[in-house]
Design an enzyme around this catalytic site. Structure first.
Site, mmCIF file in Angstrom:
data_model
loop_
_atom_site.group_PDB
_atom_site.id
_atom_site.type_symbol
_atom_site.label_atom_id
_atom_site.label_comp_id
_atom_site.label_asym_id
_atom_site.label_seq_id
_atom_site.Cartn_x
_atom_site.Cartn_y
_atom_site.Cartn_z
ATOM 1 N N HIS A 64 -1.761 -6.401 1.211
ATOM 2 C CA HIS A 64 -3.114 -6.969 0.941
ATOM 3 C C HIS A 64 -2.625 -8.210 -0.070
ATOM 4 O O HIS A 64 -1.708 -8.556 -0.615
ATOM 5 C CB HIS A 64 -3.808 -6.032 0.226
ATOM 6 C CG HIS A 64 -5.063 -6.880 -0.550
ATOM 7 N ND1 HIS A 64 -6.123 -7.280 0.233
ATOM 8 C CD2 HIS A 64 -5.420 -7.390 -1.751
ATOM 9 C CE1 HIS A 64 -7.153 -7.699 -0.499
ATOM 10 N NE2 HIS A 64 -6.547 -7.770 -1.809
ATOM 11 N N LYS A 75 0.927 -1.309 -0.086
ATOM 12 C CA LYS A 75 0.149 -0.004 -0.106
ATOM 13 C C LYS A 75 0.808 1.325 0.024
ATOM 14 O O LYS A 75 2.164 1.226 0.386
ATOM 15 C CB LYS A 75 -1.021 0.003 1.156
ATOM 16 C CG LYS A 75 -1.965 -1.062 0.970
ATOM 17 C CD LYS A 75 -2.984 -1.133 2.212
ATOM 18 C CE LYS A 75 -4.028 -2.175 1.955
ATOM 19 N NZ LYS A 75 -5.052 -2.355 3.085
ATOM 20 N N PHE A 135 -17.664 0.536 4.598
ATOM 21 C CA PHE A 135 -16.172 1.110 4.846
ATOM 22 C C PHE A 135 -15.258 1.071 3.659
ATOM 23 O O PHE A 135 -13.984 1.554 3.844
ATOM 24 C CB PHE A 135 -15.353 0.166 5.915
ATOM 25 C CG PHE A 135 -15.413 -1.179 5.243
ATOM 26 C CD1 PHE A 135 -14.110 -1.538 4.576
ATOM 27 C CD2 PHE A 135 -16.116 -2.243 5.610
ATOM 28 C CE1 PHE A 135 -13.899 -3.126 4.148
ATOM 29 C CE2 PHE A 135 -16.069 -3.479 5.637
ATOM 30 C CZ PHE A 135 -14.811 -3.952 4.497
ATOM 31 N N ARG A 141 2.126 -7.318 8.492
ATOM 32 C CA ARG A 141 1.307 -6.311 9.096
ATOM 33 C C ARG A 141 1.775 -5.899 10.391
ATOM 34 O O ARG A 141 1.575 -4.845 10.841
ATOM 35 C CB ARG A 141 -0.087 -6.741 8.894
ATOM 36 C CG ARG A 141 -0.878 -6.894 7.543
ATOM 37 C CD ARG A 141 -1.991 -7.618 7.491
ATOM 38 N NE ARG A 141 -2.767 -7.264 6.161
ATOM 39 C CZ ARG A 141 -3.692 -7.955 5.604
ATOM 40 N NH1 ARG A 141 -4.207 -9.187 6.355
ATOM 41 N NH2 ARG A 141 -4.123 -7.689 4.433
#
Length: 593
Positions: free
Chosen positions: A566, A458, A505, A553
């Site tokens: 992801h 990300k 979301f 993560r």
């Protein structure tokens, strides 16, 4: 008599261990024709040696010798062999061996080594760190895989450029290279260091767009191959005199005693160079080839640091299988023995064999009356498959297993696994192993089929952290198959997160993704989807720190939205997102730097 004198001067005669030891003191390169007393030195290459001696004009650093295997202890492994053997001694170290009178191969090797030696003497390069090869002459079955040649010699390095990789053109190029008979010794998709790119393409340095080209090559994923010639096609030759490998040159004048008739023989048909082949296939525009031995050797050290060790020690993978009975009763004991024997277990799994897979591991018994019952039993009960790594892995595992039946094993290999773990209703070896290195590669892919998954880094992840993540991916055994950096606007993000586009979301997800550039990747290995999910950890970084502190993560995530990475959750999602993100239509979205 003048001819005979010139012949003696061309090749010094070594017929004792002391003369062999003296020869190793020679400065530079000594090319040694190892011969048997009963058949004499190889006359077919003497014209080539004379040509090289005259053209290279390097009496101080180029020497030729004939060595009688029967009289020299060091050459004992080559006694009673009918095929010529040529050894290459560089400053006292045997760095290469060629079996057979392959004039073009010998010619290239001598020229390449002499060119290197000239550069070393002139101070233009450091002496290459060759691994001294073992003086053995074993059959292909004993070696596990063909003849040995020193690393860095006669290897090409191929760089398939980033745009071709992104369009998956590298897959077609690799298939064509293998189909033509070349061997891909190693390959990897990687980011190339700028210094190496500049050196590799130094011949283009004066081009006005060279800086842009360097930026293009270093900003994307290139596919790098190390290739070798492989076995050349055999052709039948009529009775003939030995010839120079250059057809358009005048024939050499042979000494009187060499004017003999040669029996019909099988020779090797010279294959086109890899560069010529790629040009004929109209794919040279997508890749570039380097065949300079010294450069290839240096770049192998940089890009494939373990390659030379793997080749010199003959480190291999093999497939091993525990049949149902021994798997159920003695798996842990067997695994301890495997590790104590120096094997590294790269992959392992319980497996219920299909009929085709069962046929592979039961093929040694297909003529036995119990074969059908054995097949049925094998297919209906779980087995245990492993991929093992170590020196001479294929042969070592075969020796450790023992013969195919218990009766044979008791008679000839009482210490084998076959005897130690004799069990079950069939008089067979309870273990299976690949028969050769080539068979192992095929069977490993069959029993541990590669799987692709989509991965994403990300925007909030820093450049330093991205490099750390990419390094972790490689160390975990994933192949970085495809990669591109892009700004995930909603149109693109929807293709990755199609399962949650209707969630409340999701607008927050889009906000995070729109904040900068993301890295989209296709990662490949066996069980890739599950392995990548395990590596990235739980969705919430705080939970990840508790449950999976080594996960990506846990290390790089900030919160549940900025959680660093992801991955697809299942095979269907992986296949769909890969198809969505890596198609011809999407190539225009690639951000170039």
């Amino acid at each position: 008599m003048a001819s005979k004198k010139r012949e003696i001067q061309l090749q010094s005669v070594i017929n004792s261990q002391s003369l062999w030891d003296d020869m190793l003191l020679n400065k530079g390169l000594t090319v040694i024709d190892v011969y048997q007393a009963w058949c004499g030195p190889c006359k077919a290459v003497q014209a080539l040696f004379r040509k090289l001696k005259n053209e290279l004009n390097e009496d101080e650093i180029l020497h030729f010798a004939v060595a009688e295997a029967d009289s020299i202890v060091t050459l004992q492994p080559f006694r009673d062999k009918c095929e010529p053997v040529f050894l290459f001694s560089l400053n006292g170290k045997i760095v290469a061996k060629i079996q057979g009178a392959n004039a073009p191969l010998i010619n290239r090797k001598v020229i390449g080594l002499i060119e290197e030696e000239r550069k070393v003497i002139a101070g233009e390069m450091a002496p290459p760190q060759y691994v001294e090869i073992p003086l053995v002459d074993e059959s292909e079955d004993e070696l596990g895989e063909g003849q040995y040649e020193s690393v860095g010699e006669f290897y090409n390095m191929v760089i398939i450029k980033p745009d071709a990789v992104l369009r998956r053109k590298h897959i077609e190029i690799k298939e064509k290279i293998v189909k033509e008979g070349f061997i891909i010794e190693a390959h990897d998709n990687m980011f190339l260091p700028e210094e190496l790119v500049r050196e590799f393409y130094i011949h283009n340095a004066d081009q006005p767009d060279f800086e842009d080209f360097v930026s293009f090559v270093t900003s994307g994923l290139s596919c790098v191959l190390i290739t070798s010639q492989g076995e050349e096609e055999e052709v039948f030759l009529e009775e003939t005199q030995p010839q120079s490998d250059a057809e358009d040159e005048e024939p050499f004048e042979y000494p009187e005693e060499t004017h003999v008739k040669f029996a019909p023989m099988v020779s090797k048909k010279k294959r086109d160079s890899l560069q010529d082949y790629l040009e004929r296939q109209h794919i040279a525009e997508f890749c570039d080839v380097e065949d300079d031995m010294s450069k290839v050797s240096q770049w192998i050290d940089i890009l494939f640091p373990d390659f030379k060790t793997m080749k010199s020690k003959n480190i291999q993978k093999t497939l091993a299988l525990l049949r149902p009975d021994v798997y159920e009763e003695s798996k842990d004991d067997v695994l301890k023995i495997i590790q104590n024997e120096g094997f590294t277990i790269l992959m392992q799994r319980q497996i219920s064999l299909s009929e085709e897979e069962a046929r592979t591991v039961c093929k040694n018994y297909e003529n036995e009356e119990y074969f059908n019952k054995l097949m049925a039993f094998t297919c209906s009960n779980p087995s245990y498959a492993l991929v093992l790594l170590r020196e001479n892995s294929v042969e070592h595992w075969k020796q450790l297993m023992g013969p195919k039946t218990v009766e044979e094993a008791f008679a000839s290999h009482p210490e084998s696994l076959c005897v130690k773990f004799a069990t079950g209703n069939f008089p067979i070896n309870q273990f299976y192993g690949s028969s050769s290195k080539a068979a192992a590669a095929k069977e490993i892919e069959e029993f541990f089929p590669p799987q692709a998954t989509l991965a994403l880094i990300k925007p909030h992840v820093t450049q330093e952290q991205r490099l750390e993540i990419l390094k972790t991916i490689k160390e975990a055994g994933f192949e970085l198959t495809l990669l591109k950096e892009m700004h995930l606007i909603p149109e693109h993000a929807n293709k990755v997160y199609f399962k949650i586009t209707g969630k409340d979301f999701y607008k927050n997800v889009l906000e995070v993704l729109s904040s900068g550039m993301s890295i989209i990747m296709v990662l490949t290995k066996w069980n890739a989807v599950a392995e990548w999910r395990r590596m990235i950890g739980p969705v919430d970084p705080e939970e990840a720190k508790l449950l999976s502190p080594d996960s990506l993560r846990a290390k790089y995530g900030i919160d549940i939205l900025k959680n660093a990475v992801h991955g697809a959750t299942n095979i269907y999602e992986a296949e769909t997102t890969i198809s969505n993100m890596f198609t011809e239509e999407n190539e225009e979205d690639v951000e170039e730097h």
